[in-house]
Design an enzyme around this catalytic site. Structure first.
Site, mmCIF file in Angstrom:
data_model
loop_
_atom_site.group_PDB
_atom_site.id
_atom_site.type_symbol
_atom_site.label_atom_id
_atom_site.label_comp_id
_atom_site.label_asym_id
_atom_site.label_seq_id
_atom_site.Cartn_x
_atom_site.Cartn_y
_atom_site.Cartn_z
ATOM 1 N N LYS A 34 51.144 43.558 48.061
ATOM 2 C CA LYS A 34 50.284 44.524 48.763
ATOM 3 C C LYS A 34 49.784 43.944 50.085
ATOM 4 O O LYS A 34 49.805 44.630 51.114
ATOM 5 C CB LYS A 34 49.110 44.898 47.847
ATOM 6 C CG LYS A 34 48.167 45.933 48.418
ATOM 7 C CD LYS A 34 47.420 46.650 47.305
ATOM 8 C CE LYS A 34 46.258 45.846 46.754
ATOM 9 N NZ LYS A 34 45.149 45.666 47.714
ATOM 10 N N ARG A 39 50.300 44.128 56.129
ATOM 11 C CA ARG A 39 50.483 43.373 57.380
ATOM 12 C C ARG A 39 51.779 43.748 58.069
ATOM 13 O O ARG A 39 51.827 43.851 59.303
ATOM 14 C CB ARG A 39 50.412 41.870 57.083
ATOM 15 C CG ARG A 39 48.954 41.423 56.804
ATOM 16 C CD ARG A 39 48.911 40.161 55.977
ATOM 17 N NE ARG A 39 47.559 39.648 55.801
ATOM 18 C CZ ARG A 39 46.668 40.107 54.901
ATOM 19 N NH1 ARG A 39 46.973 41.128 54.126
ATOM 20 N NH2 ARG A 39 45.473 39.566 54.815
ATOM 21 N N GLY A 108 40.438 48.407 50.981
ATOM 22 C CA GLY A 108 39.602 47.508 51.781
ATOM 23 C C GLY A 108 40.417 46.810 52.863
ATOM 24 O O GLY A 108 39.937 46.602 53.979
ATOM 25 N N ARG A 137 31.504 49.526 49.959
ATOM 26 C CA ARG A 137 31.857 48.099 50.074
ATOM 27 C C ARG A 137 31.380 47.505 51.403
ATOM 28 O O ARG A 137 31.319 48.205 52.413
ATOM 29 C CB ARG A 137 33.368 47.926 49.891
ATOM 30 C CG ARG A 137 33.806 48.306 48.481
ATOM 31 C CD ARG A 137 35.281 48.151 48.266
ATOM 32 N NE ARG A 137 35.703 46.761 48.362
ATOM 33 C CZ ARG A 137 36.982 46.367 48.333
ATOM 34 N NH1 ARG A 137 37.942 47.276 48.238
ATOM 35 N NH2 ARG A 137 37.284 45.099 48.421
ATOM 36 N N SER A 182 37.463 35.090 53.103
ATOM 37 C CA SER A 182 38.113 36.381 52.894
ATOM 38 C C SER A 182 39.253 36.544 53.888
ATOM 39 O O SER A 182 39.050 36.480 55.097
ATOM 40 C CB SER A 182 37.079 37.497 53.082
ATOM 41 O OG SER A 182 37.733 38.708 53.417
ATOM 42 N N ASP A 333 42.018 38.199 42.830
ATOM 43 C CA ASP A 333 42.371 39.477 42.205
ATOM 44 C C ASP A 333 42.819 39.328 40.752
ATOM 45 O O ASP A 333 43.043 40.330 40.065
ATOM 46 C CB ASP A 333 43.473 40.167 43.011
ATOM 47 C CG ASP A 333 42.966 40.591 44.387
ATOM 48 O OD1 ASP A 333 41.758 40.836 44.534
ATOM 49 O OD2 ASP A 333 43.787 40.661 45.328
ATOM 50 N N LYS A 360 34.425 44.150 45.036
ATOM 51 C CA LYS A 360 35.812 44.616 45.088
ATOM 52 C C LYS A 360 35.824 46.131 44.845
ATOM 53 O O LYS A 360 34.804 46.783 44.980
ATOM 54 C CB LYS A 360 36.661 43.849 44.071
ATOM 55 C CG LYS A 360 36.811 42.368 44.406
ATOM 56 C CD LYS A 360 37.604 42.174 45.692
ATOM 57 C CE LYS A 360 37.770 40.732 46.077
ATOM 58 N NZ LYS A 360 38.411 40.563 47.383
ATOM 59 N N ARG A 364 33.760 43.951 39.524
ATOM 60 C CA ARG A 364 34.712 43.566 38.470
ATOM 61 C C ARG A 364 34.111 42.658 37.402
ATOM 62 O O ARG A 364 34.629 42.620 36.283
ATOM 63 C CB ARG A 364 35.961 42.935 39.093
ATOM 64 C CG ARG A 364 36.829 43.986 39.772
ATOM 65 C CD ARG A 364 38.089 43.413 40.383
ATOM 66 N NE ARG A 364 38.919 44.505 40.883
ATOM 67 C CZ ARG A 364 39.866 44.365 41.805
ATOM 68 N NH1 ARG A 364 40.105 43.161 42.328
ATOM 69 N NH2 ARG A 364 40.580 45.398 42.197
ATOM 70 N N ARG A 406 43.090 47.301 39.088
ATOM 71 C CA ARG A 406 43.336 46.046 38.362
ATOM 72 C C ARG A 406 42.649 46.047 36.994
ATOM 73 O O ARG A 406 43.122 45.420 36.052
ATOM 74 C CB ARG A 406 42.920 44.846 39.205
ATOM 75 C CG ARG A 406 43.695 44.779 40.524
ATOM 76 C CD ARG A 406 43.787 43.413 41.110
ATOM 77 N NE ARG A 406 44.179 43.467 42.510
ATOM 78 C CZ ARG A 406 45.433 43.610 42.946
ATOM 79 N NH1 ARG A 406 46.438 43.734 42.085
ATOM 80 N NH2 ARG A 406 45.688 43.660 44.243
#
Ligand code: S3P
Length: 446
Positions: A34, A39, A108, A137, A182, A333, A360, A364, A406
């Site tokens: 992903k 990108r 995000g 977020r 990040s 993740d 996230k 989570r 997820r």
């Protein structure tokens, strides 16, 4: 056409029943990474000429990126499983001002990287929004360092929450420290730096995934990585990017579900093919090794600048793990599915320094603690992590992804090992990163 009664009942909540028992066997090829898919689309869009992308992830998140790019005049061919995607770049400063709000959906990565790309588009105005999760977020972590480069970004709560308005301006290079490790924040700054006046140095507290650095360099950007633990990146503007042929490896974050499912489900022996093994992403393999999982890397190779391999996993006894702050960026993740693994391991597993998980797609830590507790797991939740006492037999339960892709897939892995059937509500969330997950699950259990 009339639907059977239970389909009508289940459709709105996307309920899915998982029967426990039976190992996973065979071979599975997980969809494209992903992070790399986003990108490839974004860098292709700001390059000169054509970018051809093989293996792009055909899921909701990359579709959000493509839709935003199309709204600004970039031609992106249809994104369909198995089809090569072609992006016709408009150059570093070629985006047209969109006539409407840009919708980043649940993604995000789309919103944060887009902020960096758009902040320097002088004379143009952009508004970015997303779904309810994304609108909750934190975005100031990008807006604040961008402001140090001269960017103007406004939003609710002082620029923390979308919808965000970006007034494009000429930016100036500077030295910026990211407030968290990040890759989304780092990548936004690297993208803004490409057209700033003078060089920019981006310094992270701990190195996050480095796909942007690798791919930007392949596209022709002038970029140096150094500092302790490769935490500093210097971008010198001026170079234009040239369209490339990008080959996207399989996503290790998607492979993680099969690795854990294979390791904890008796009778399993499976091979996950074509998995990206970039060292900034392989924390999960180290943790599974720490647990004594039976995992082998087969045929490691290099594909278009990223290491790739096939992973074989077999069921076996597992011990507990300890994950501290330093490791988090390399498996951020994978914590939800590792929480499932912890339930099936002997001893107490601990995760700390993981407060990022609270911001996230869902919180989570809270969601996994809640859902696994519903199955009878022994989970203690802390502000920045959790402790899970393994060796408890999980019970079948009514579960809920709480809209998080997820979480949906992690709960499916847990349900395979429960004492009775489970139902997972909002299971369709998986389509954000792995649309074929449920079909692959059925196939591997056949
Ligand atoms: C991503 C980086 C990570 C990860 C997300 C994708 C990326 O987020 O959780 O799924 O593509 O850069 P952070 O960089 O914010 O930790």
């Amino acid at each position: 056409m009339s639907l059977p009664a239970d389909a009508l009942l289940n459709a709105p909540l996307s309920l899915r029943r998982i029967e426990p028992g039976g190992g996973l066997r065979g071979r599975v090829r997980v969809p494209g990474d992903k992070s790399i898919s986003h990108r490839a689309l974004l860098f292709g869009a700001i390059a000169e000429g054509e970018t051809r992308i093989e293996g792009l992830l055909p899921a909701e998140d990359p579709l959000s990126t493509a839709a935003c790019l199309r709204a600004m005049g970039v031609e992106v061919s249809p994104i369909e499983a198995g089809a090569e995607v072609i992006v016709r770049g408009v150059g570093l400063d070629g985006f047209r001002e969109p006539a409407d709000v840009l919708d980043c959906g649940n993604s995000g990565t789309t919103m944060r990287l887009m902020l960096g790309l758009l902040a320097g588009r002088e004379g143009r105005h952009f508004v970015l929004t997303g779904d309810a999760s994304l609108r909750g977020r934190p975005m100031r972590r990008v807006g604040q360092p961008l402001a140090a480069m001269g960017a103007t970004i406004a939003g609710r709560r002082g620029g923390e929450l979308a919808p965000l308005a970006v007034q494009g301006r000429r930016l100036h290079g500077t030295t910026v420290r990211t407030p968290v490790a990040s890759a989304q924040v780092k990548s936004a700054l690297l993208l803004a730096a490409l057209t700033a006046e003078g060089p920019t140095t981006v310094i992270e507290p701990v190195q996050s995934r480095d796909h942007s650095e690798r791919m930007l360099r392949a596209f022709g950007a002038s970029l140096q990585v150094g500092g302790p633990g490769d935490t500093e990146v210097i971008v010198t503007p001026g170079a234009s990017l040239r369209g490339q042929h990008v080959v996207v490896p399989g996503d290790i974050s998607s492979a993680a579900f099969w690795l854990v499912a294979g390791a904890i489900t008796p009778g399993s022996d499976l091979v996950v093919e074509n998995v990206g093994l970039n060292p900034s992403r392989t924390g999960i393999l180290e943790v599974l090794e720490q647990m004594g999982a039976r995992i082998e890397v087969l045929d490691q190779r290099d594909v278009a600048g990223e290491p790739v391999g096939d992973l074989r996993v077999c069921h076996g006894p597992l011990g507990a793990f300890t994950i501290g702050e330093e490791l988090i960026p390399r498996l951020v993740d994978e914590i939800p599915v590792l929480a499932v693994a912890a339930c099936c391991a002997e001893g107490v597993s601990r995760v700390s320094g993981a407060a990022e998980l609270r911001v996230k797609e869902t919180d989570r830590l809270a969601v996994m603690a809640r859902q696994l507790t519903a199955m009878g797991a022994k989970v203690e939740e802390f502000e920045d992590g959790m402790a899970i006492t393994g060796g408890v037999t999980l019970g079948g339960a009514d579960l809920d992804s709480e809209t998080d892709h997820r979480v949906a897939m992690s709960l499916a892995v847990a349900a395979l090992n429960a004492g009775s059937e489970s139902w997972i509500a909002r299971s369709d969330a998986a389509a954000v990163s792995y649309p074929g997950f449920w079909d692959d699950l059925t196939r591997l259990r056949a």
